[in-house]
Design a protein around this motif. Structure first.
Motif, short mmCIF file in Angstrom:
data_model
loop_
_atom_site.label_atom_id
_atom_site.label_comp_id
_atom_site.label_asym_id
_atom_site.label_seq_id
_atom_site.Cartn_x
_atom_site.Cartn_y
_atom_site.Cartn_z
N PRO A 189 0.82 -1.23 0.00
CA PRO A 189 0.00 0.00 0.00
C PRO A 189 0.85 1.26 0.00
CG PRO A 189 -0.89 -1.58 1.54
CD PRO A 189 0.42 -2.15 1.08
N ARG B 86 2.08 1.90 -3.42
CA ARG B 86 1.02 2.35 -4.33
C ARG B 86 0.63 3.81 -4.11
NH1 ARG B 86 -2.56 -3.08 -4.29
NH2 ARG B 86 -1.36 -4.21 -5.86
N ARG B 87 0.88 4.31 -2.91
CA ARG B 87 0.56 5.71 -2.65
C ARG B 87 1.45 6.66 -3.43
NH1 ARG B 87 -0.67 5.27 3.84
NH2 ARG B 87 -2.17 3.58 3.57
N VAL C 75 -3.39 6.57 -10.71
CA VAL C 75 -3.78 5.78 -11.87
C VAL C 75 -5.19 6.15 -12.33
CG1 VAL C 75 -4.48 3.88 -10.34
CG2 VAL C 75 -4.00 3.41 -12.76
N ARG D 298 -13.78 4.38 -13.33
CA ARG D 298 -13.84 3.71 -12.03
C ARG D 298 -14.13 4.66 -10.87
NH1 ARG D 298 -9.34 -1.11 -12.69
NH2 ARG D 298 -9.87 -1.49 -14.85
N LEU D 299 -15.20 5.41 -11.02
CA LEU D 299 -15.65 6.27 -9.92
C LEU D 299 -16.67 5.50 -9.09
CD1 LEU D 299 -16.17 9.57 -11.96
CD2 LEU D 299 -14.21 8.94 -10.55
N LEU D 300 -16.85 5.93 -7.84
CA LEU D 300 -17.89 5.33 -7.01
C LEU D 300 -19.21 6.01 -7.34
CD1 LEU D 300 -15.85 5.18 -3.71
CD2 LEU D 300 -16.42 3.28 -5.23
N ASP E 199 -22.14 5.85 -6.15
CA ASP E 199 -23.05 6.30 -5.09
C ASP E 199 -22.50 7.50 -4.32
OD1 ASP E 199 -20.99 4.87 -4.01
OD2 ASP E 199 -22.22 3.89 -2.47
N ARG E 200 -21.39 8.09 -4.82
CA ARG E 200 -20.86 9.28 -4.11
C ARG E 200 -20.67 10.42 -5.10
NH1 ARG E 200 -17.13 6.09 -0.13
NH2 ARG E 200 -18.37 4.19 -0.31
N PHE F 82 -12.28 10.56 -0.88
CA PHE F 82 -12.07 9.14 -0.59
C PHE F 82 -10.59 8.75 -0.68
CE2 PHE F 82 -12.07 4.85 -2.61
CZ PHE F 82 -12.64 4.14 -1.57
N ALA F 83 -9.93 9.24 -1.73
CA ALA F 83 -8.52 8.89 -1.95
C ALA F 83 -7.65 9.43 -0.82
CB ALA F 83 -8.04 9.45 -3.28
N ARG G 84 -8.83 10.10 2.29
CA ARG G 84 -9.22 9.45 3.53
C ARG G 84 -8.52 8.10 3.65
NH1 ARG G 84 -15.11 11.05 4.32
NH2 ARG G 84 -15.33 9.72 2.50
N VAL G 85 -8.40 7.41 2.51
CA VAL G 85 -7.78 6.10 2.51
C VAL G 85 -6.34 6.18 3.03
CG1 VAL G 85 -6.77 4.44 0.90
CG2 VAL G 85 -9.19 4.95 0.79
N ILE G 86 -5.65 7.29 2.74
CA ILE G 86 -4.28 7.36 3.23
C ILE G 86 -4.18 8.16 4.54
CG2 ILE G 86 -3.35 7.11 0.89
CD1 ILE G 86 -2.50 10.07 1.12
N ARG H 32 -8.70 12.55 -8.55
CA ARG H 32 -8.48 11.53 -7.52
C ARG H 32 -7.07 10.94 -7.60
NH1 ARG H 32 -12.26 6.47 -7.95
NH2 ARG H 32 -10.73 5.93 -9.54
#
Ligand SMILES: Nc1ncnc2c1ncn2[C@@H]1O[C@H](COP(=O)(O)OP(=O)(O)OP(=O)(O)O)[C@@H](O)[C@H]1O
Ligand SMILES: [Mg+2]
Lengths: 297, 222
Positions: free
Chosen positions: B75, B78-79, B83, B89-91, B93-94, B102-103, B105-107, B150
């Motif tokens: 991980p 990958r940060r 890409v 490849r968006l979400l 429902d957001r 989101f990107a 928050r993930v990190i 993103r």
């Protein structure tokens, strides 16, 4: 963390059907466990009081010396299986008989004079610590040459302890099956959740989320399901126990003086933590194994 | 900065996607990868993302051998990468803001930091007025710009784009390319896989051409 919690609740909600099914099975497992636990605790209580009152009475051969009887008494007490051993001499037995049946009728008592018709009635009343050791002890006592007769409430004791053990066994088996079903259903719930969120999981991985971050919402989901699955049956059991207990005491309290209901507090002080550990344990276990199998960076 | 040494990649199914590929890309370069369908372009991207491991050869990024990265450290590696894909490849429902946030928050970025950064990057991408829109309310070009936001919001050292304009019309495609060039100017190494030879010609960058898993051309367009 907050984010994971939010996701977990979203998962549960989106995945209502399986979440409810999981909560239902965990709830049912814990409910059944609770019922069994309450019954066993109460049976245990009754057995315990039974053990205190029912016991063995030993009568001796004519001419047995008191010293020998006292020796046996000491032996029994040092054996560790007895709670209490009481000696009743022939004289005491006769006096108590007189009191009970002759109603202090002086004439009648005089008629017997110094003769003690119960001169063979010296006895030892033995109160056991544990019903299960009764059979062995009765056997041993019968072997003893000074013993004439052994009275025991053997059958009741045996039936009760057997019933207790059977109930325990059957319920353990039932509980085991239910727990397996519960774990299985949690796995299905979590797996469905993973499937529904597969795009998001793939993106999270590409962005550089760690396994832990991707897995956290699902593990939290498992725990929440476990907690809810434990709380619902506990609440139901509490209400049930209080209501039913009161009813039983009212109905049978007079008829069965032996029978008393174990306090609600006594039961719940142990049942609540056990149920919680069980619920959270199932939830955690089910979700962790699923998540480990299905989510790898 | 990126170096492939004699990379071969055969999928478990037995298909050989890359054969003895060696190449190196410098820091801050802008590189196109082209070639016909099935020539191994996406496989190259997957190798760089550590989604698959090469069957032969080594990949070095900033001198580090990718083959030696432990699973737990993946991980973190990958940060460093951003890409984007052909299908965005968006979400779904957001909304736009949440997709980019989101990107971060993930990190593990703080809420305040995210709140500051996300609108800024979306402004740069020309989406300043679409923060609350959902992906299905956006055009393809706009969706790809969200994806781009993103990808770069965490300041990657390398930006990988697999056919980013594959679903876009020429005008939107050119806009995306201009954004990629902007990103490249900030020092980010950019690798773009594309079929679109017109774009390749117009951009005048280094072009690596793959055919049946081999590099058949590696030239600078003038
Ligand atoms: N997961 C996979 N398993 C097996 N074979 C695969 C897999 N992914 C790709 N391949 C095969 O590897 C070869 C190269 O695929 P790759 O996706 O790299 O091509 P590409 O150049 O990106 O093509 P396109 O332009 O159509 O996207 C193809 O023959 C493809 O069928
Ligand atoms: Mg491809």
């Amino acid at each position: 963390m907050l984010y994971s919690m939010k996701q977990a609740f979203q998962n549960i909600f989106r995945n209502r059907f399986f979440s409810l099914a999981s909560i239902g099975t965990i709830g049912a497992s814990i409910f059944i466990f609770g019922v069994i636990y309450m019954v066993l605790m109460n049976v245990e209580g009754v057995l315990h009081s039974a053990e205190k009152t029912v016991g063995i009475t030993v009568f001796f051969e004519e001419g047995t010396k008191e010293e020998d009887i006292f020796l046996l008494k000491e032996e029994l007490l040092s054996g560790g299986e007895t709670e209490k051993v009481e000696y009743t001499s022939a004289k005491e037995a006769w006096e108590s008989f007189q009191k009970d049946y002759f109603n202090q009728d002086e004439e009648l008592i005089k008629a017997f004079g110094e003769d003690n018709p119960l001169k063979e009635s010296a006895s030892l009343d033995i109160y056991l610590k544990n019903v299960e050791s009764q059979k062995k002890l009765v056997g041993e006592l019968k072997e003893n040459p000074i013993v004439r007769k052994v009275n025991s409430s053997d059958t009741i004791a045996k039936q009760m302890s057997q019933m207790n053990r059977m109930a325990g066994l059957v319920s353990a088996a039932l509980l085991g099956i239910l727990l397996i079903v519960a774990v299985f259903l949690i796995q299905t719930t979590i797996r469905t959740g993973i499937f529904v969120r597969r795009d998001e999981i793939a993106i999270m991985k590409l962005i550089g989320a760690t396994d832990g971050m991707v897995r956290a919402p699902f593990v939290i989901e498992g725990i929440v399901i476990g907690i809810v699955g434990a709380c619902i049956p506990l609440a139901v059991l509490y209400v049930m126990y209080v209501k039913l207990g009161r009813m039983i005491v009212q109905q049978f309290g007079d008829a069965l003086p032996l029978f008393s209901i174990v306090d609600t507090e006594t039961i719940f002080v142990t049942l609540v933590p056990i149920a919680m550990v069980l619920g959270v344990g199932i939830g955690l276990f089910g979700s962790i194994i699923t998540v480990r199998r299905h989510i790898r960076v | 900065m990126i170096r492939l040494e004699n990379i071969s990649m055969t999928y478990p199914a037995g298909v050989t996607a890359l054969q003895d590929v060696s190449l190196s890309i410098e820091k801050g370069e802008f590189v196109f990868v082209t070639g016909s369908s099935g020539s191994g372009k996406s496989t190259l991207i997957k190798l760089l993302l550590c989604e698959v491991k090469p069957t032969k050869g080594n990949i070095y990024i900033q001198g580090k051998n990718l083959g030696n990265i432990k699973r737990r450290k993946l991980p973190l590696y990958r940060r460093k990468l951003g890409v984007v894909f052909q299908d965005f490849r968006l979400l779904k429902d957001r909304n736009v803001y949440e997709n980019v946030a989101f990107a971060q928050r993930v990190i593990g970025k703080s809420k305040q930091y995210i709140h500051h950064q996300v609108p800024q990057i979306l402004e740069v991408m020309g989406l300043g007025d679409k923060l609350k829109a959902f992906p299905n309310q956006l055009s393809g070009g706009e969706q790809q710009r969200v994806a781009l936001a993103r990808a770069v919001v965490n300041h990657p050292i390398v930006l990988l784009a697999d056919e980013p304009t594959g679903n876009l019309d020429p005008k939107n495609s050119m806009e995306i390319m201009e954004l990629l060039e902007e990103i490249n100017k900030t020092g980010t190494t950019v690798i773009v896989v594309t079929h679109n030879l017109e774009i390749v010609k117009a951009m005048k960058k280094r072009v690596i051409t793959l055919e049946k898993g081999k590099i058949i051309k590696d030239e600078r367009m003038e």
